[in-house]
Design an enzyme around this catalytic site. Structure first.
Site, mmCIF file in Angstrom:
data_model
loop_
_atom_site.group_PDB
_atom_site.id
_atom_site.type_symbol
_atom_site.label_atom_id
_atom_site.label_comp_id
_atom_site.label_asym_id
_atom_site.label_seq_id
_atom_site.Cartn_x
_atom_site.Cartn_y
_atom_site.Cartn_z
ATOM 1 N N LYS A 22 0.850 -1.207 0.000
ATOM 2 C CA LYS A 22 0.000 0.000 0.000
ATOM 3 C C LYS A 22 0.880 1.250 0.000
ATOM 4 O O LYS A 22 0.675 2.168 -0.783
ATOM 5 C CB LYS A 22 -0.890 0.012 1.256
ATOM 6 N N ASN A 23 1.866 1.268 0.879
ATOM 7 C CA ASN A 23 2.653 2.496 1.048
ATOM 8 C C ASN A 23 3.568 2.789 -0.131
ATOM 9 O O ASN A 23 4.086 3.905 -0.237
ATOM 10 C CB ASN A 23 3.458 2.439 2.353
ATOM 11 N N CYS A 116 -4.754 12.833 12.454
ATOM 12 C CA CYS A 116 -5.538 11.644 12.156
ATOM 13 C C CYS A 116 -5.542 10.754 13.388
ATOM 14 O O CYS A 116 -5.087 11.157 14.455
ATOM 15 C CB CYS A 116 -4.977 10.914 10.942
ATOM 16 N N ARG A 121 0.484 14.527 12.956
ATOM 17 C CA ARG A 121 1.027 14.398 11.597
ATOM 18 C C ARG A 121 1.202 15.738 10.876
ATOM 19 O O ARG A 121 0.556 16.011 9.855
ATOM 20 C CB ARG A 121 0.186 13.429 10.773
ATOM 21 N N ILE A 123 3.016 18.624 8.475
ATOM 22 C CA ILE A 123 3.667 18.461 7.164
ATOM 23 C C ILE A 123 4.708 19.560 6.938
ATOM 24 O O ILE A 123 5.007 19.928 5.802
ATOM 25 C CB ILE A 123 2.636 18.427 6.004
ATOM 26 N N ASP A 306 4.446 0.586 11.937
ATOM 27 C CA ASP A 306 3.211 -0.003 11.411
ATOM 28 C C ASP A 306 2.979 -1.432 11.891
ATOM 29 O O ASP A 306 1.878 -1.962 11.735
ATOM 30 C CB ASP A 306 3.221 0.009 9.874
ATOM 31 N N ILE A 328 7.570 6.893 16.976
ATOM 32 C CA ILE A 328 7.301 7.626 15.724
ATOM 33 C C ILE A 328 6.016 8.455 15.801
ATOM 34 O O ILE A 328 6.009 9.637 15.480
ATOM 35 C CB ILE A 328 7.218 6.664 14.511
ATOM 36 N N ARG A 398 -8.583 -0.153 4.503
ATOM 37 C CA ARG A 398 -7.660 0.809 3.885
ATOM 38 C C ARG A 398 -6.342 0.138 3.508
ATOM 39 O O ARG A 398 -5.661 0.575 2.589
ATOM 40 C CB ARG A 398 -7.346 1.951 4.866
#
Ligand code: UD1
Length: 417
Positions: A22-23, A116, A121, A123, A306, A328, A398
């Site tokens: 996915k990433n 989220c 998060r 940017i 993850d 993280i 997702r």
């Protein structure tokens, strides 16, 4: 609203092929916007995050077609510079379009992604980098606008943290900039190397990906390319965790085992026997799992954030006390409140979780708080004898292609309603 009904207690055994990453798929699809030909992407997983990315490409004017796990994108006629708020909100990672749209049209306007489920998060690293490449950035009323009417230029960029998304966004933006860009302290995740391979297949000149200092020599234009997305190391780690927590034994095919190094290491510390071949990994669990002294999430090649939640789920069944430290993302323990419903004994203190292994987990109703936390709850349900119910599973969809079907193929009793 969909849900999983999981009747736990079966040992998971057998073989399965792991989905594409996915990433990797998301930044590669964003980068395909810069091609003046056709991009053909194989091994692109069927996930709601990929669907959201395709919607944005289509909105911007691309023609996108899917046949099974192959997506083709024609972007030559795409001229859109604005991504509406509704599409941005469907997927937080849509900020990855910033570099591609800016490089293609000289302007991009999108809504601020905001926080989220797993943290704030910010940017700032993406925006500082875009400024260094020559963009003017404004942030007003919840909308970000970057403009570079005369195009972007090469720059020396040092990231204060090796952000995966910022590294990817800047690599994409710099690939058609005028001159050479060097990104120091770049992220080294396998998805960065996959993006570099894709950009190079389109005619870009990217070197050093995966090594911490990425150099991009800007080229005038990028052409069509055919690329196969790397396997999903996080989905793979989750299926290894499913075997470990149920006392089973699985073989995963279509993998790059080196990408799973730090994950395999933790399963071995728990007493699992892991055998890696050139493109497969087999895990057999011991009669009793052992606790692990400390698992600390770190940027690659460290232990991935993850897979923190799935591994924590497995540690709830490991004899002794384990400590998991999340470095993280600041809010990545939300699933723990749900995990204790299964009888897990866990205490958290800020970014640290202390897990006291228990002999059994019990069935429960749990609500999925986020993607990887949801996977952790599914693992707990697979271990608990009796029927558990998992709701709010859109988060899981997702990132995991047909989680229920894959687990069923390995012998789990999972219904998707
Ligand atoms: C990507 C992955 C996500 C994974 C994460 C870390 C995708 C689609 N998502 O997310 O699954 O968990 O890498 O491996 O690939 N940060 C800042 N400022 C920035 C950017 C990031 O402070 O401008 C911080 C973040 O808040 C976070 C940390 O840096 O605390 C890591 O974030 P980053 O590596 O950027 O993760 P993503 O690219 O968002």
């Amino acid at each position: 609203m969909s849900r999983y009904l999981i009747r736990g207690g079966n040992k998971l055994c057998g073989t399965c092929t792991v989905q594409g990453s996915k990433n990797s798929s998301l930044p590669i699809l964003a980068a395909s916007l810069l091609s003046d030909g056709e991009t053909v992407l194989h091994n692109c997983p069927m996930l709601s995050d990929v669907d959201a990315t395709v919607k944005i490409l289509t909105f911007l004017g691309c023609e996108v077609q899917r046949k099974g796990d192959t997506l083709s994108v024609r972007a030559a006629a795409a001229s859109g510079s604005e991504i509406p708020d509704g599409l941005m909100r469907e997927m937080r990672s849509s900020v990855i379009f910033m570099g591609a749209v800016l490089a293609k049209t000289g302007r991009v306007r999108l809504s601020t992604p905001g926080g989220c489920e797993i943290g704030l998060r910010p940017i700032d690293l993406h925006l500082d980098g875009m400024r260094k490449l020559g963009a003017a950035v404004t942030d007003e009323g919840g909308f970000l606008e970057c403009t570079a009417p005369k195009g972007l230029h090469g720059a020396q960029i040092t990231l204060s943290f090796p952000s995966v998304g910022a590294t990817e966004n800047l690599m994409i933006a710099a690939s058609t900039a005028d001159g050479v860009t060097r990104i120091s302290n770049a992220a080294r995740e396998p998805e960065i190397s996959d993006l570099a391979d894709f950009l190079n297949a389109m005619g870009a000149h990217v070197t050093g990906a995966g090594e911490g200092c990425v150099t991009i020599e800007g080229v005038k234009k990028l052409h069509g390319a055919v690329h196969t997305v790397i396997p999903d190391r996080i989905a793979a780690g989750t299926y290894l965790a499913a075997a470990a927590i149920t006392g089973g034994s699985v073989e995963l095919n279509g993998l790059i085992p080196a990408h799973l190094g730090p994950i395999i290491d933790v399963f071995e510390q728990m007493g699992c026997v892991v055998t890696a071949k050139s493109d497969s990994v087999r895990l057999s669990s011991p009669r009793e799992l052992r606790a692990v002294r400390t698992v600390r999430t770190m940027p690659y090649p460290g232990f991935p954030t993850d897979i923190q939640a799935p591994v924590t789920a497995v540690l709830t069944r490991a004899r002794g006390t384990s400590v998991v430290i999340e470095t993280i993302f600041e809010s990545r323990f939300k699933y723990i409140g749900e995990l204790v419903r299964f009888g897990a004994q866990i205490r958290t203190d800020g970014r640290m979780a202390v897990i006291q292994g228990v002999e059994k987990l019990f069935p429960a109703h749990a609500e999925t708080p986020d993607l990887r936390g949801g996977a952790a709850l599914a693992l707990a349900a697979l271990s608990a004898e009796g029927e558990s119910e998992l709701t709010n599973i859109r988060h899981i969809e997702r990132g995991y292609q047909d989680l229920a079907g894959t687990l069923r193929a390995l012998g789990a009793d999972v219904a998707y309603e």
